[in-house]
Design a protein around this motif. Structure first.
Motif, short mmCIF file in Angstrom:
data_model
loop_
_atom_site.label_atom_id
_atom_site.label_comp_id
_atom_site.label_asym_id
_atom_site.label_seq_id
_atom_site.Cartn_x
_atom_site.Cartn_y
_atom_site.Cartn_z
N SER A 61 7.71 8.11 -5.56
CA SER A 61 7.96 6.70 -5.30
C SER A 61 9.44 6.37 -5.36
O SER A 61 10.00 5.74 -4.45
CB SER A 61 7.20 5.84 -6.33
OG SER A 61 5.82 6.07 -6.26
N LEU A 82 4.20 3.72 -4.87
CA LEU A 82 3.96 4.18 -3.49
C LEU A 82 2.49 4.49 -3.32
O LEU A 82 1.92 5.31 -4.04
CB LEU A 82 4.80 5.43 -3.20
CG LEU A 82 4.63 6.07 -1.82
CD1 LEU A 82 5.07 5.11 -0.72
CD2 LEU A 82 5.44 7.37 -1.74
N TYR A 91 8.42 0.84 -9.26
CA TYR A 91 8.20 1.45 -7.95
C TYR A 91 6.77 1.97 -7.89
O TYR A 91 6.31 2.66 -8.79
CB TYR A 91 9.17 2.61 -7.72
CG TYR A 91 10.63 2.27 -7.91
CD1 TYR A 91 11.43 1.89 -6.85
CD2 TYR A 91 11.21 2.32 -9.18
CE1 TYR A 91 12.78 1.57 -7.04
CE2 TYR A 91 12.54 2.00 -9.38
CZ TYR A 91 13.32 1.63 -8.31
OH TYR A 91 14.65 1.32 -8.51
N LEU A 135 5.35 1.09 -0.01
CA LEU A 135 6.10 1.23 -1.25
C LEU A 135 6.44 -0.17 -1.77
O LEU A 135 7.13 -0.94 -1.10
CB LEU A 135 7.37 2.03 -1.00
CG LEU A 135 8.35 2.22 -2.16
CD1 LEU A 135 7.67 2.86 -3.36
CD2 LEU A 135 9.53 3.07 -1.71
N ILE A 152 8.63 -0.75 2.88
CA ILE A 152 9.15 -1.12 1.57
C ILE A 152 9.07 -2.63 1.44
O ILE A 152 9.74 -3.37 2.18
CB ILE A 152 10.59 -0.63 1.38
CG1 ILE A 152 10.65 0.90 1.50
CG2 ILE A 152 11.14 -1.08 0.03
CD1 ILE A 152 12.06 1.47 1.39
N VAL A 168 8.37 -2.39 -4.51
CA VAL A 168 9.48 -2.33 -5.46
C VAL A 168 9.57 -3.68 -6.17
O VAL A 168 9.73 -4.71 -5.52
CB VAL A 168 10.82 -2.01 -4.75
CG1 VAL A 168 11.95 -1.93 -5.77
CG2 VAL A 168 10.71 -0.72 -3.97
N TYR A 181 12.11 5.76 -2.11
CA TYR A 181 12.85 4.49 -1.99
C TYR A 181 14.35 4.75 -1.79
O TYR A 181 14.95 4.24 -0.83
CB TYR A 181 12.63 3.64 -3.23
CG TYR A 181 13.51 2.41 -3.27
CD1 TYR A 181 13.25 1.32 -2.44
CD2 TYR A 181 14.61 2.34 -4.12
CE1 TYR A 181 14.06 0.19 -2.46
CE2 TYR A 181 15.42 1.21 -4.15
CZ TYR A 181 15.15 0.15 -3.32
OH TYR A 181 15.96 -0.96 -3.34
N LYS A 210 16.33 4.08 1.84
CA LYS A 210 17.39 3.07 1.91
C LYS A 210 18.73 3.70 2.29
O LYS A 210 19.49 3.12 3.10
CB LYS A 210 17.50 2.35 0.57
CG LYS A 210 16.27 1.53 0.20
CD LYS A 210 16.15 0.24 1.00
CE LYS A 210 17.09 -0.81 0.48
NZ LYS A 210 16.90 -2.13 1.15
#
Length: 294
Positions: free
Chosen positions: A11, A125, A123, A130, A44, A132, A15, A19
């Motif tokens: 997870s 997933l 976090y 996902l 996300i 956040v 992320y 990103k």
């Protein structure tokens, strides 16, 4: 553009890797489990992103950054793999949510670009989605040249990061938070908000927090326990619908990090002659629930 390896892309790794890839960096994801189940895209918090390339073996680099996002249980394996392949990173960063012995990082701790980072977000997933849960603390690193460089990279990719001169105290506070909430969330199958709003659970929470404070307060210059408790309750309410990673581990039959949480507080307490009955009981219950020995 930097060449970046994300080692342990669950997870957290997914992320950070996604990103940084969206910010036009050359990112590779190295992991198993959840990563292998992902396709070419991930959402996300509802926004669609292209997933970085997945690799099943390390190349010789050179990488500008290796970011290790494995659970603490798997750090030793990650250290061995990096030492053996010698990919010559400029920065090698490990996610460290709590307090660990320096020996865990082997020879890498002597690397001039070695650094650990602490996460104060949640976090999760599941399939291609996902979630956040961001807090005002975000990502925290030490206030060094390497830390500032890493924060600049993360912030440029939309990952909120701060360099702090009090990173060790922040880690101690995070350990107490995790020891108070994570195991109870897993054992009782309750969300963070449900834990702190249940009056029957409150005495256990307060006991866990006080014991953690009593064991760590002198080494980490901690504030009074009532301040820590309020901080933890506020964080739990911000993540009211979130279930802990230890809950996810128990549900999936995976090994837990209980030895690095309540187990560590029990061990430190024994070393100092401080009783920790609440943490000891939680530690034993998680071991039983996960198939370990009490």
């Amino acid at each position: 553009m930097l060449k970046i390896l994300i080692f342990g892309a669950g997870s957290v790794g997914t992320y950070f890797g996604t990103k940084l890839y969206a910010a036009q960096h050359d990112v590779q994801l190295y992991g198993r489990g959840k990563l292998q189940q992902l396709g070419s895209t991930v959402y996300i918090n509802g926004q669609r992103y292209q997933l970085p390339p997945k690799v099943d073996q390390l190349d010789e680099g050179p990488y500008q950054l290796i970011l290790v996002t494995t659970k603490l249980l798997d750090v030793a394996q990650a250290v061995t793999a990096i030492e053996q392949h010698r990919p010559s990173p400029q920065i090698v960063a490990f996610v460290q949510n709590g307090i660990v012995e320096d020996s865990l990082y082997g020879s890498l701790i002597k690397h001039p670009g070695f650094i650990t980072i602490s996460l104060f977000n949640g976090y999760h997933l599941q399939q291609q989605r996902l979630t956040v849960l961001e807090t005002h603390l975000g990502v925290q690193v030490e206030n060094s040249s390497v830390g500032k460089k890493l924060c600049e990279l993360f912030n440029s990719a939309g990952i909120f990061c701060q360099a702090t001169a009090h990173i060790e105290q922040m880690r101690a506070r995070k350990l107490i938070l995790n020891a108070a909430l994570n195991a109870l969330s897993g054992l009782l199958q309750k969300s963070m908000g449900a834990l702190v709003d249940d009056p029957q659970i409150r005495p256990t929470l307060e006991g866990l927090i006080y014991e953690g404070w009593a064991v760590l307060r002198r080494d980490y210059n901690l504030p009074p326990p009532d301040i820590l408790a309020e901080e933890i309750y506020q964080a739990a309410r911000q993540a009211a619908h979130h279930y802990s990673s230890l809950y996810q581990d128990l549900q999936s039959g995976r090994p837990t990090e209980i030895e690095f949480l309540n187990g560590l507080i029990v061990k430190r307490g024994q070393q100092q002659g401080i009783a920790t009955p609440y943490n000891q009981q939680i530690h034993q219950q998680v071991l039983l629930a996960s198939g370990g020995a009490p």
